[in-house]
Write an enzyme that holds these catalytic residues in place. Structure first.
Site, short mmCIF file in Angstrom:
data_model
loop_
_atom_site.label_atom_id
_atom_site.label_comp_id
_atom_site.label_asym_id
_atom_site.label_seq_id
_atom_site.Cartn_x
_atom_site.Cartn_y
_atom_site.Cartn_z
NE ARG A 1 -4.02 -1.83 2.26
CZ ARG A 1 -4.23 -2.26 3.50
NH1 ARG A 1 -3.82 -1.57 4.53
NH2 ARG A 1 -4.86 -3.39 3.70
CE1 TYR B 1 -12.91 -8.09 1.68
CE2 TYR B 1 -11.04 -9.25 0.70
CZ TYR B 1 -11.54 -8.27 1.55
OH TYR B 1 -10.67 -7.47 2.24
#
Length: 366
Positions: free
Chosen positions: A36, A163
């Site tokens: 990130r 997910y």
């Protein structure tokens, strides 16, 4: 086939330290990048993203390129990672994901019953569905002008499946895990479908210009050793094997592959033999312990606690030095044990990167 399939004439790579470390070659210092690293902790990232829906940003090659390059303008990182998201894969199968402010990524219709698998596309043309990522990679590879290598990535099948069933983030993954216990066959059917799509997606990223690949099994820690053996590891292995064989078939570069299975300490020995050049580690394992389990033939990547970046710059330097002494400076890529958080100070990220370079050079000299 467009320029995406055979992008020739990329600029010559000037800094290959990250690739050399990944392949186990000697390096004069330890390379470093951050998960990130393109993210909300940078004011310029927030500005670029301000008016945009998150997944719309992911679908814009120009914006992805800009966001990927931002951290490299600030820090002497040794690799870039394409700005994208692991949840671009489920929409390729026909599912809808939206970013809900304050809640995160949310599936409008998660998988509830085994019959819902019939709604998924069984054959996915990754260039048609995910070509925007390939275009972003090609554009970014040119725009990097050979400064550092570009990493492509994907979520791993179990993480994507969790997910798709949970419909978003979850602290327990109880809905997804209940499938593993109640519907093992349907679970394997879904995981196999995901593994096939992920394989094609990763090969497409290399064709577009990615010089290394990372597979994120971010939800490994929700599984115990037995479920990991049954429902995660076989697909992690298959992806490495299939990607490599397809790259050979298509005469594409055999790029180094990294597996990052968060909180899967119990599986480090297996991951060491899963066909990846690099095993990424989270911050909850001792470097010496990881090295003992993984052996000397695989490069390690990690594993500073991201929250260490809240410490003073001086303290960050001390923690980095200790980390480098524990891992050793060779066959090692410095990183955090997970991604950067949005409220972190860019100056402290810079201190982390510079400390890795300075201390590893010093250790190598002496």
């Amino acid at each position: 086939c467009s320029f995406v399939c055979s992008p020739k004439g990329f600029p010559k790579l000037k800094n290959d330290t990250f690739l050399r470390a990944a392949r186990g070659e000697e390096t004069e210092y330890t390379p470093v990048w951050c998960m990130r690293q393109a993210g909300r902790y940078l004011p310029e990232f927030r500005e670029t993203r301000a008016a945009q829906d998150f997944f719309a940003t992911c679908r814009s090659p120009k914006l992805c390129c800009e966001l990927t390059l931002q951290p490299l303008r600030r820090f002497p990182l040794d690799a870039a990672i394409i700005f994208s998201d692991i949840l671009v894969v489920p929409p390729a199968l026909g599912m809808e994901v939206v970013m809900v402010p304050g809640k995160g990524p949310t599936f409008t219709e998660p998988l509830k019953e085994v019959e819902d698998l019939l709604k998924l596309r069984q054959k996915v043309d990754v260039t048609a569905e995910l070509g925007y990522v390939f275009q972003a990679i090609t554009l970014t590879r040119h725009s990097l002008e050979g400064r550092v290598p570009l990493i492509g990535f994907s979520g791993a099948p179990w993480t994507l499946m969790s997910y798709m069933i949970e419909g978003g983030g979850s602290t327990t993954m109880a809905k997804a895990k209940s499938w593993l216990y109640r519907h093992p066959e349907a679970s394997h059917q879904l995981l196999r479908l995901l593994a096939d799509v992920v394989t094609d997606y990763l090969v497409g990223q290399v064709a577009a210009g990615a010089q290394a690949l990372q597979l994120f099994e971010s939800h490994a820690g929700h599984l115990g050793p037995e479920q990991f053996q049954d429902f995660a590891l076989p697909y992690i292995r298959d992806i490495a094997r299939a990607v490599k064989s397809k790259l050979k078939e298509e005469a594409l570069p055999l790029v180094p592959m990294i597996i990052f299975a968060k909180d899967a300490h119990y599986a480090l020995r297996d991951l060491a033999h899963a066909g990846y050049e690099v095993v990424g580690l989270d911050w909850t394992i001792q470097p010496q312990e990881a090295r003992a389990q993984i052996g000397k033939d695989v490069t390690l990547q990690g594993n500073l606690d991201p929250c260490a970046l809240y410490a003073s710059k001086e303290r960050i330097g001390e923690l980095v030095k200790k980390m480098l002494e524990s891992f050793g400076t060779q066959r090692y890529i410095a990183n955090l044990g997970h991604g950067l958080y949005p409220d972190m100070s860019p100056e402290h990220v810079g201190a982390f990167v510079e400390a890795v370079h300075a201390h590893s050079r010093h250790i190598n000299k002496h």
